[in-house]
Structure formats: structure tokens, C-alpha cells
Motif scaffolding. Structure first.
Motif: not given
Length: 82
Positions: A23-24, A59-63, A3-4, A66-69
Motif C-alpha cells: 500500500x502506497x 492530513x488524513x494521509x499521514x494516518x 481513510x484506512x 501505507x508507504x508515503x511518497x
């Protein structure tokens, strides 16, 4: 940290003067997450409900800002060259 507001709370507690924070988010695919849990479930370190909670949070991580890996990542391998 999925969560942000959690990320913001952590960063607010750190002196960030003259610091560039990157932030990754390292995110497992649902398949990889299940694969990673299998051994722990078998040995009793985690439960199926632990896995379900983790899958529900993916799904929370898509919000996040950050840069997503996303894993697994298929790497292109080149032959070793001298």
C-alpha cells in the motif's frame, strides 16, 4: 482513499490468498496541490471549495498504514554516461 477504513473495505472485497499487497500513498504537498488545481479552477472544471476540501483531507494521509511518497520530489540528475 484518504481513510484506512476505505482501504480496508476495498481490500476486503478482493481475494487476497497468496498475494502480498503493498500500500502506497502518493501525496502532493499543499503547494503542489494548489498549483495543480489552478488550471482547473480557471477553466471551471473545479472550484475553490474543491481545493479547500482537498487541502483539508491532506492530513488524513499521514494516518494511513501505507508507504508515503510526497510530491514534488527533487530528483538528482546525473549526466548521461555511455
Amino acid at each position: 482513499m484518504d481513510e484506512q477504513k476505505i482501504v480496508a473495505r476495498v481490500l476486503n472485497g478482493i481475494a487476497l490468498e497468496n498475494i502480498d499487497v503493498q500500500h502506497f500513498s502518493l501525496i502532493a504537498s499543499s503547494e503542489k496541490l494548489q498549483e495543480n488545481f489552478e488550471g482547473d479552477i480557471t477553466t471551471g472544471k473545479r472550484t475553490l471549495s474543491d481545493l479547500q476540501r482537498s487541502l483539508n483531507r491532506l492530513p488524513n494521509y499521514t494516518e494511513l498504514r501505507s508507504r508515503k511518497l510526497i510530491f514534488p520530489i527533487t530528483l538528482l540528475r546525473r549526466p548521461f554516461q555511455k
